[in-house]
Write a protein that holds these residues in place. Structure first.
Motif, PDB file in Angstrom:
ATOM      1  N   VAL A 245       6.654  12.395  -3.621  1.00  0.00           N
ATOM      2  CA  VAL A 245       7.373  13.647  -3.880  1.00  0.00           C
ATOM      3  C   VAL A 245       7.866  13.762  -5.320  1.00  0.00           C
ATOM      4  O   VAL A 245       8.286  14.842  -5.735  1.00  0.00           O
ATOM      5  CB  VAL A 245       8.562  13.793  -2.905  1.00  0.00           C
ATOM      6  N   LEU A 246       7.846  12.649  -6.059  1.00  0.00           N
ATOM      7  CA  LEU A 246       8.338  12.669  -7.442  1.00  0.00           C
ATOM      8  C   LEU A 246       7.168  12.409  -8.381  1.00  0.00           C
ATOM      9  O   LEU A 246       6.706  11.278  -8.506  1.00  0.00           O
ATOM     10  CB  LEU A 246       9.430  11.610  -7.634  1.00  0.00           C
ATOM     11  N   SER A 247       6.710  13.465  -9.028  1.00  0.00           N
ATOM     12  CA  SER A 247       5.602  13.342  -9.974  1.00  0.00           C
ATOM     13  C   SER A 247       6.135  12.982 -11.357  1.00  0.00           C
ATOM     14  O   SER A 247       7.335  13.085 -11.637  1.00  0.00           O
ATOM     15  CB  SER A 247       4.822  14.651 -10.047  1.00  0.00           C
ATOM     16  N   THR A 248       5.220  12.573 -12.227  1.00  0.00           N
ATOM     17  CA  THR A 248       5.610  12.257 -13.601  1.00  0.00           C
ATOM     18  C   THR A 248       6.169  13.485 -14.304  1.00  0.00           C
ATOM     19  O   THR A 248       7.144  13.403 -15.059  1.00  0.00           O
ATOM     20  CB  THR A 248       4.398  11.716 -14.378  1.00  0.00           C
ATOM     21  N   GLU A 249       5.569  14.654 -14.041  1.00  0.00           N
ATOM     22  CA  GLU A 249       6.050  15.885 -14.680  1.00  0.00           C
ATOM     23  C   GLU A 249       7.458  16.228 -14.222  1.00  0.00           C
ATOM     24  O   GLU A 249       8.314  16.613 -15.041  1.00  0.00           O
ATOM     25  CB  GLU A 249       5.104  17.041 -14.361  1.00  0.00           C
ATOM     26  N   LEU A 250       7.728  16.099 -12.925  1.00  0.00           N
ATOM     27  CA  LEU A 250       9.058  16.406 -12.412  1.00  0.00           C
ATOM     28  C   LEU A 250      10.080  15.403 -12.925  1.00  0.00           C
ATOM     29  O   LEU A 250      11.225  15.768 -13.243  1.00  0.00           O
ATOM     30  CB  LEU A 250       9.047  16.418 -10.885  1.00  0.00           C
TER      31      LEU A 250
ATOM     32  N   ASP B 246       0.812  -1.218   0.000  1.00  0.00           N
ATOM     33  CA  ASP B 246       0.000   0.000   0.000  1.00  0.00           C
ATOM     34  C   ASP B 246       0.845   1.267   0.000  1.00  0.00           C
ATOM     35  O   ASP B 246       0.432   2.292  -0.564  1.00  0.00           O
ATOM     36  CB  ASP B 246      -0.929  -0.002   1.221  1.00  0.00           C
ATOM     37  N   GLU B 247       2.015   1.224   0.650  1.00  0.00           N
ATOM     38  CA  GLU B 247       2.824   2.440   0.790  1.00  0.00           C
ATOM     39  C   GLU B 247       3.782   2.660  -0.381  1.00  0.00           C
ATOM     40  O   GLU B 247       4.115   3.803  -0.695  1.00  0.00           O
ATOM     41  CB  GLU B 247       3.619   2.386   2.089  1.00  0.00           C
ATOM     42  N   ALA B 248       4.266   1.605  -1.012  1.00  0.00           N
ATOM     43  CA  ALA B 248       5.276   1.734  -2.069  1.00  0.00           C
ATOM     44  C   ALA B 248       4.610   2.150  -3.381  1.00  0.00           C
ATOM     45  O   ALA B 248       4.593   1.401  -4.363  1.00  0.00           O
ATOM     46  CB  ALA B 248       6.044   0.424  -2.222  1.00  0.00           C
ATOM     47  N   GLN B 249       4.082   3.341  -3.414  1.00  0.00           N
ATOM     48  CA  GLN B 249       3.403   3.870  -4.584  1.00  0.00           C
ATOM     49  C   GLN B 249       4.362   4.736  -5.411  1.00  0.00           C
ATOM     50  O   GLN B 249       5.388   5.194  -4.913  1.00  0.00           O
ATOM     51  CB  GLN B 249       2.185   4.690  -4.154  1.00  0.00           C
ATOM     52  N   PRO B 250       4.053   4.956  -6.687  1.00  0.00           N
ATOM     53  CA  PRO B 250       4.926   5.802  -7.517  1.00  0.00           C
ATOM     54  C   PRO B 250       5.143   7.175  -6.891  1.00  0.00           C
ATOM     55  O   PRO B 250       4.207   7.825  -6.425  1.00  0.00           O
ATOM     56  CB  PRO B 250       4.153   5.897  -8.838  1.00  0.00           C
ATOM     57  N   GLY B 251       6.405   7.598  -6.879  1.00  0.00           N
ATOM     58  CA  GLY B 251       6.765   8.916  -6.365  1.00  0.00           C
ATOM     59  C   GLY B 251       7.291   8.931  -4.951  1.00  0.00           C
ATOM     60  O   GLY B 251       7.817   9.963  -4.515  1.00  0.00           O
ATOM     61  N   VAL B 252       7.169   7.821  -4.186  1.00  0.00           N
ATOM     62  CA  VAL B 252       7.591   7.841  -2.788  1.00  0.00           C
ATOM     63  C   VAL B 252       9.064   7.496  -2.667  1.00  0.00           C
ATOM     64  O   VAL B 252       9.661   6.871  -3.543  1.00  0.00           O
ATOM     65  CB  VAL B 252       6.741   6.875  -1.926  1.00  0.00           C
ATOM     66  N   ARG B 253       9.651   7.904  -1.542  1.00  0.00           N
ATOM     67  CA  ARG B 253      11.022   7.541  -1.217  1.00  0.00           C
ATOM     68  C   ARG B 253      11.046   6.133  -0.623  1.00  0.00           C
ATOM     69  O   ARG B 253      10.221   5.790   0.227  1.00  0.00           O
ATOM     70  CB  ARG B 253      11.622   8.515  -0.205  1.00  0.00           C
ATOM     71  N   VAL B 254      12.014   5.319  -1.055  1.00  0.00           N
ATOM     72  CA  VAL B 254      12.165   3.964  -0.526  1.00  0.00           C
ATOM     73  C   VAL B 254      13.626   3.714  -0.183  1.00  0.00           C
ATOM     74  O   VAL B 254      14.525   4.452  -0.612  1.00  0.00           O
ATOM     75  CB  VAL B 254      11.682   2.902  -1.540  1.00  0.00           C
ATOM     76  N   ARG B 255      13.842   2.677   0.615  1.00  0.00           N
ATOM     77  CA  ARG B 255      15.192   2.199   0.933  1.00  0.00           C
ATOM     78  C   ARG B 255      15.399   0.884   0.212  1.00  0.00           C
ATOM     79  O   ARG B 255      14.538  -0.020   0.240  1.00  0.00           O
ATOM     80  CB  ARG B 255      15.346   2.002   2.440  1.00  0.00           C
ATOM     81  N   ILE B 256      16.559   0.743  -0.438  1.00  0.00           N
ATOM     82  CA  ILE B 256      16.863  -0.459  -1.212  1.00  0.00           C
ATOM     83  C   ILE B 256      18.292  -0.875  -0.943  1.00  0.00           C
ATOM     84  O   ILE B 256      19.116  -0.083  -0.477  1.00  0.00           O
ATOM     85  CB  ILE B 256      16.679  -0.200  -2.721  1.00  0.00           C
ATOM     86  N   ARG B 257      18.546  -2.166  -1.213  1.00  0.00           N
ATOM     87  CA  ARG B 257      19.920  -2.664  -1.143  1.00  0.00           C
ATOM     88  C   ARG B 257      20.544  -2.507  -2.520  1.00  0.00           C
ATOM     89  O   ARG B 257      19.979  -2.922  -3.524  1.00  0.00           O
ATOM     90  CB  ARG B 257      19.949  -4.121  -0.709  1.00  0.00           C
ATOM     91  N   PHE B 258      21.732  -1.909  -2.529  1.00  0.00           N
ATOM     92  CA  PHE B 258      22.370  -1.605  -3.812  1.00  0.00           C
ATOM     93  C   PHE B 258      23.873  -1.708  -3.632  1.00  0.00           C
ATOM     94  O   PHE B 258      24.429  -1.277  -2.623  1.00  0.00           O
ATOM     95  CB  PHE B 258      21.998  -0.190  -4.279  1.00  0.00           C
ATOM     96  N   GLY B 259      24.546  -2.268  -4.639  1.00  0.00           N
ATOM     97  CA  GLY B 259      25.998  -2.350  -4.597  1.00  0.00           C
ATOM     98  C   GLY B 259      26.461  -3.762  -4.861  1.00  0.00           C
ATOM     99  O   GLY B 259      25.693  -4.650  -5.252  1.00  0.00           O
TER     100      GLY B 259
ATOM    101  N   ILE C 175       9.415   4.730  -9.442  1.00  0.00           N
ATOM    102  CA  ILE C 175       8.986   5.370 -10.679  1.00  0.00           C
ATOM    103  C   ILE C 175       7.622   4.848 -11.102  1.00  0.00           C
ATOM    104  O   ILE C 175       6.730   5.611 -11.486  1.00  0.00           O
ATOM    105  CB  ILE C 175      10.016   5.134 -11.799  1.00  0.00           C
ATOM    106  N   GLU C 176       7.450   3.539 -11.014  1.00  0.00           N
ATOM    107  CA  GLU C 176       6.174   2.939 -11.390  1.00  0.00           C
ATOM    108  C   GLU C 176       6.062   1.566 -10.751  1.00  0.00           C
ATOM    109  O   GLU C 176       7.053   0.962 -10.335  1.00  0.00           O
ATOM    110  CB  GLU C 176       6.053   2.824 -12.909  1.00  0.00           C
TER     111      GLU C 176
END
Length: 715
Positions: free
Chosen positions: A136-141, A77-90, A112-113
């Motif tokens: 916080v991240l819209s498609t336009e931005l 429910d929370e991981a919608q397009p535009g939200v900040r998330v934490r991921i494992r990377f590297g 993003i989607e």
């Protein structure tokens, strides 16, 4: 974790940045079976759209792409397009050893989607968490950030770091106020001084999208005029965005907007507000509670809804050029927004840049100015003192002020304060003809000529020697340095006028305003305080230092600085006088006397068109250690019409000057090459430079190479 570009390589081969284009084509054309999303340990996934496509907040060019992650059921429910998330990377984030995930560190990203499946056939790493459910991240931005990254050969993540301010939990927890009803259409006010001013406001209020280059009359009315343009846009039910150079200018426009619109109709986005207040204001804009924004450089990305007008004030100010990668300019970002959102555009200033003149010449924007009668009544009387007259003046030799300037100060102090503008110290001399003072430029690339350590003459751009130089204007073979070493200080002026208080305004202490009482106000360019009722007179000292900067924009910048100071002086009808200490025959000085910045910009544009110089052409600067620059240029697949100027050594950085982004390390020799392409090839040049830089980074090259698209100082 996976990437759209990780497939199509041979077994055991590491994906390299130079293969990205080929890999993308392979992915597009091949029929790859889409895999059912799964995670390392078979954790339960979201029932719908279990794949999140994420942009990683890591500004590395060879990782400038989207990555797919699995969405756990508890984050569905929370991981919608535009939200900040934490991921494992590297390293190791997508490897399984002994049934256990290894490696990778937690970093931030943006969703993003959401998707039903992934192009990647292996197991996907799961999202580690949602930082905040606030989108916080819209498609336009996202579209704007992608366009800016491509134009400036940068990464999307770097642009998003500029566009989206850091999260503040307290500000985010507070609800934004309810949006106020739009105001009524404003009266023209002082816009009536401009022939097309009322029509411009009417077009904005009617929902149209006019585009104009506005040459503002001198005086304090520019803030009120900008506020009326914003009010007209709001009255049509649309939003407005105004970008200004610094906090002082933003405060003046903020006060004018409050007077025009009342409280709660606009947001102020400046660094001086602090992180919590600034993020709260930014959220109010994103949520649609506020539809008008005024702010400094970072506000160029403000997520204003239903954008109807973007405006920039004083586009020539260096503060509009972002110092962090990829170093975009606010004017160019707003031009991209105007084209993408099909909204109105207003570029305003008391001066005029060549870029503004080009917008008018190409027909993209219309000129918006006053007639000559209005200009003569609003501008002060400008008088000049040349160096020949200065040398013959006995009073000037005794008091370091020519008689004309001395008299202007004495007369001005009878009725109010007098402004004295002193240029900053430390400009490097530029060579010019000794007889007619035409700047000495290379016959091959039109770069500035220099004689380091008084040795042979050579070009500062392409490095070619010019042993037989002669002036193109008068034929003289003799050269001189354009900077005369005259130094005026506040202490010397205080001794010359001992009964008058002296106030200073500069980098360490900038005054916002001064009272109408008689006083000498000594200021560096850009730090001039506003005087109540206007200054009675102004002295513009050491014009040679302003004009002698080793830069293509020296004349344009000198005229802009002079006009900014002179615009604070009372009009000619009220007895205002400005004395400029500079050679009267020089083009910028003549433009100041006539108060004709547009004519000066048009002539500069015509000359640059003949020489193939920006903005008629597009340029990029590539700098680094000599061997690294040579290797970079050899590897780059530049457009066929690209011209390489140099490389040549960069001048040694003054250790006393604060370091700026792009400066070479102290004491380390660096080279710089300039790449020039004709109109229409700028995108191809940026793409080629970005591809080459990504390839170097993917191979782990140790030598840094810095790329700057549209460098502000090319010599």
């Amino acid at each position: 974790m996976s990437s759209d570009d990780e497939r199509g390589t041979e077994p055991g081969q590491q994906p390299e940045a130079e293969q990205l284009a080929l890999i993308r084509e392979t992915v597009r054309t091949a029929k790859v079976p889409r895999a059912k999303p799964r995670t390392w340990r078979g954790a339960a996934l979201a029932a719908e759209l279990p794949v999140a496509r994420v942009v990683v907040n890591k500004g590395v060019l060879h990782l400038d792409q989207f990555f797919d992650y699995a969405v756990p059921e508890e984050l569905a429910d929370e991981a919608q397009p535009g939200v900040r998330v934490r991921i494992r990377f590297g390293a190791g984030a997508h490897q399984v050893r002994g049934g256990r995930r290894e490696g990778g560190r937690l970093i931030d990203g943006f969703v993003i989607e959401r998707r039903a499946d992934s192009d990647y056939s292996g197991p996907l790493a799961a999202l580690a968490g949602v930082v905040s459910p606030e989108p916080v991240l819209s498609t336009e931005l996202l579209t704007l950030a992608r366009a800016v990254a491509d134009r400036y050969a940068g990464s999307l993540a770097d642009v998003l770091q500029l566009a989206i301010p850091p999260r503040n939990a307290r500000a985010e927890a507070k609800p934004s106020p309810e949006p106020l009803p739009p105001p009524g259409a404003p009266e023209p006010g002082t816009w009536q001084r401009y022939a097309q001013g009322p029509a411009f406001l009417t077009a904005l209020a009617d929902g149209a999208s006019p585009r104009a280059v506005w040459t503002a009359l001198p005086g304090p009315h520019w803030a009120d005029e900008l506020a009326r343009a914003v009010a007209a846009t709001l009255s049509s039910g649309r939003g407005a965005l105004v970008v200004v150079p610094d906090g002082r200018v933003a405060a003046r426009l903020d006060a004018a907007l409050t007077t025009q619109l009342g409280e709660g109709q606009h947001a102020l986005l400046t660094a001086e507000a602090g992180p919590e207040k600034r993020y709260r204001e930014w959220l109010a804009v994103r949520r649609g509670a506020v539809r008008a924004v005024v702010g400094t450089r970072a506000a160029m990305f403000a997520p204003v809804r239903d954008l109807g007008l973007v405006a920039i004030w004083d586009d020539a100010d260096g503060s509009h050029s972002e110092q962090h990668a990829p170093q975009p300019h606010a004017r160019e970002v707003l031009l991209l927004r105007a084209a993408h959102d099909k909204c109105g555009f207003l570029l305003g200033s008391t001066g005029c840049t060549v870029e503004a003149a080009q917008l008018v010449e190409t027909g993209w924007a219309l000129p918006l100015g006053a007639d000559r009668e209005q200009v003569r009544g609003s501008a002060p009387l400008v008088r000049t003192v040349g160096d020949g007259e200065l040398a013959r003046d006995g009073a000037a030799r005794a008091a370091r002020l020519p008689s004309l300037a001395w008299q202007a100060v004495r007369d001005g102090l009878r009725t109010g304060p007098v402004l004295v503008q002193v240029p900053r110290r430390g400009y490097v001399p530029r060579l010019a003809c000794e007889r007619c003072r035409t700047p000495a430029r290379c016959r091959h690339c039109a770069g500035p000529l220099e004689a380091p350590q008084e040795r042979e003459l050579r070009c500062g751009w392409c490095g070619r020697g010019e042993p037989d130089w002669t002036c193109v204007a008068c034929g003289s073979p003799r050269l001189r340095a354009q900077v005369v070493g005259a130094r005026r200080t506040a202490e010397e002026l205080g001794r010359a006028f001992p009964a008058v208080p002296v106030r200073t305004s500069g980098r360490d202490h900038i005054l916002d305003s001064v009272p109408a009482r008689p006083a000498l106000v000594v200021s560096t360019p850009g730090a001039e305080p506003v005087a109540d009722g206007g200054y009675a007179a102004a002295l513009l000292l050491d014009g040679w230092a302003m004009l002698g900067r080793p830069d293509l924009r020296a004349g344009e910048e000198a005229l802009r600085r002079w006009m900014q100071a002179a615009a604070l002086v009372r009009g000619q009808d009220e007895g205002g006088v400005v004395v400029v200490i500079a050679e009267p025959t020089l083009r910028p000085v003549q433009a100041l006397v006539r108060w004709d910045p547009v004519g000066h910009a048009q002539r500069e544009l015509a000359e640059r068109g003949e020489l193939g110089l920006p903005p008629v052409s597009r340029m990029a600067a590539v700098s680094g250690r000599p061997a690294a620059v040579e290797a970079f240029l050899s590897a780059a697949r530049l457009p066929p019409d690209a011209q390489v100027l140099g490389p040549v050594p960069l001048p040694v950085t003054d250790p006393a000057r604060p370091r700026r982004p792009g400066d070479p390390p102290p004491g380390e020799p660096w080279d710089r090459a300039l790449l020039r392409v004709p109109p229409g090839s700028g995108a191809a040049l940026a793409s080629a430079l970005k591809e080459t830089q990504a390839s170097r980074l993917a191979r782990g090259s140790a030598d840094p190479v810095r790329i700057r698209i549209d460098p502000p100082d090319i010599g």
